[in-house]
Design a protein around this motif. Structure first.
Motif, PDB file in Angstrom:
ATOM      1  N   UNK A  48      16.528  26.208  -3.455  1.00  0.00           N
ATOM      2  CA  UNK A  48      17.139  27.420  -2.916  1.00  0.00           C
ATOM      3  C   UNK A  48      17.455  27.244  -1.434  1.00  0.00           C
ATOM      4  N   UNK A  49      18.595  27.785  -1.011  1.00  0.00           N
ATOM      5  CA  UNK A  49      18.909  27.898   0.405  1.00  0.00           C
ATOM      6  C   UNK A  49      18.278  29.169   0.941  1.00  0.00           C
ATOM      7  N   UNK A  50      17.582  29.063   2.050  1.00  0.00           N
ATOM      8  CA  UNK A  50      16.987  30.209   2.730  1.00  0.00           C
ATOM      9  C   UNK A  50      17.648  30.391   4.088  1.00  0.00           C
TER      10      UNK A  50
ATOM     11  N   UNK B 289      22.438  35.174  -5.469  1.00  0.00           N
ATOM     12  CA  UNK B 289      21.683  35.421  -4.242  1.00  0.00           C
ATOM     13  C   UNK B 289      20.720  36.586  -4.373  1.00  0.00           C
ATOM     14  N   UNK B 290      19.728  36.552  -3.511  1.00  0.00           N
ATOM     15  CA  UNK B 290      18.768  37.646  -3.336  1.00  0.00           C
ATOM     16  C   UNK B 290      18.799  38.013  -1.860  1.00  0.00           C
TER      17      UNK B 290
ATOM     18  N   UNK C  80      14.660  36.929   4.462  1.00  0.00           N
ATOM     19  CA  UNK C  80      15.635  35.889   4.140  1.00  0.00           C
ATOM     20  C   UNK C  80      16.669  36.356   3.125  1.00  0.00           C
ATOM     21  N   UNK C  81      17.855  35.771   3.224  1.00  0.00           N
ATOM     22  CA  UNK C  81      18.807  35.773   2.126  1.00  0.00           C
ATOM     23  C   UNK C  81      18.602  34.442   1.408  1.00  0.00           C
ATOM     24  N   UNK C  82      18.282  34.507   0.122  1.00  0.00           N
ATOM     25  CA  UNK C  82      17.966  33.319  -0.663  1.00  0.00           C
ATOM     26  C   UNK C  82      19.107  33.088  -1.656  1.00  0.00           C
ATOM     27  N   UNK C  83      19.658  31.875  -1.653  1.00  0.00           N
ATOM     28  CA  UNK C  83      20.814  31.566  -2.489  1.00  0.00           C
ATOM     29  C   UNK C  83      20.477  30.407  -3.408  1.00  0.00           C
ATOM     30  N   UNK C  84      20.688  30.624  -4.703  1.00  0.00           N
ATOM     31  CA  UNK C  84      20.408  29.580  -5.687  1.00  0.00           C
ATOM     32  C   UNK C  84      21.560  28.609  -5.829  1.00  0.00           C
ATOM     33  N   UNK C  85      22.800  29.127  -5.811  1.00  0.00           N
ATOM     34  CA  UNK C  85      23.956  28.227  -5.880  1.00  0.00           C
ATOM     35  C   UNK C  85      25.198  28.938  -5.378  1.00  0.00           C
TER      36      UNK C  85
END
Length: 278
Positions: free
Chosen positions: A84-86, A123-124, A268-273
């Motif tokens: 995941x991108x944080x 995203x979250x 955080x904004x968390x992005x899976x893809x």
């Protein structure tokens, strides 16, 4: 960690689906070919072949809209972990470019730009009054010192004439209320009228897929495949309402507004893809 096998399968399925779509329907545009992506498989710093940290403050020492944060290129504000991108907004005193600010975050520019296609981002979103995360796009011709494409010699056109596409915006003071918008010379900033949104439960606790389909004459915005806004102007010949016929690039960031909750520490904004199809 997602393996390269997943990417191979996605590319194979995209190609196969495209061939079927072409054979069945030649009248409608189908965005089925995966042309660019980031699955955030490699832990640590962001992939510098795909992303650029935009950190240079605009003239005057503050980011547009009176934001009160610095954007940095540090691991503390943007990193990949467990697939995941944080992107992390933090409360901390930070001195940069001669300006002291009490919050930091990250603002990423993609080194990929394209015209027409489908963007999908899983995203979250962060929580907290005063947080302003966004997944959006700008024309690579924007005249904005410090932006990646400006540094490549493309900066010829001022905002909002260049055109901006907001796939997702979320304000912590309106928790679970998401918005998409289109900024042009005739509709921009606080006076933007080309927008739409909806309430989505658990935007900060669950992942959702935010998507854009960008055609030659319209844009369709979705969350989890449900349409919440379509921008289709009467004419695409007028650049004041449709400057969207040339390459745009992706941006990811969390901004901090002046009304930030004093108790906010970090989120955080968390992005899976991120995937782009054409």
């Amino acid at each position: 960690m997602r393996s390269s096998l997943l990417i191979f399968l996605l590319l194979f399925l995209s190609f196969s689906t495209t061939q079927c779509a072409k054979s069945k329907d030649k009248s409608n545009t189908k965005f089925e070919t995966l042309v660019w992506y980031d699955e955030f498989d490699i832990p640590g710093a962001i992939d510098s072949t795909k992303w650029f940290h935009q950190t240079q403050l605009p003239a005057g020492g503050d980011w547009y809209g009176g934001l009160i944060n610095h954007y940095t290129d540090r691991l503390e504000n943007a990193y990949v972990k467990d697939g995941f991108l944080n992107i992390v907004a933090k409360k901390e005193v930070f001195n940069d470019q001669g300006e002291i600010k009490e919050y930091t975050s990250a603002r990423l520019n993609s080194k990929f730009a394209f015209t027409y296609g489908r963007v999908e981002v899983k995203a979250k979103l962060p929580k907290g009054i005063g947080t302003w995360p966004a997944i959006w796009m700008l024309n690579k011709n924007i005249d904005e010192p410090g932006a990646y494409w400006q540094k490549q010699g493309f900066g010829t056109t001022y905002w909002p004439v260049c055109g901006e596409i907001d796939i997702l915006e979320h304000w912590g003071k309106k928790q679970n209320d998401i918005q998409s918008a289109v900024h042009t010379a005739s509709s921009a900033g606080d006076d933007v009228v080309n927008l739409g949104g909806r309430l989505i439960e658990n935007v900060s606790n669950q992942f959702h897929i935010y998507s854009l389909e960008w055609y030659k004459d319209r844009m369709v915005f979705r969350v989890d495949d449900l349409v919440h806004y379509t921008y289709k102007p009467d004419s695409i010949e007028n650049p004041e309402i449709w400057p969207f016929n040339s390459d745009q690039y992706l941006l990811l960031n969390i901004a901090i507004e002046p009304d930030i909750d004093p108790s906010f520490i970090e989120d955080s904004m968390v992005i899976e893809y991120i995937r782009v199809y054409q």
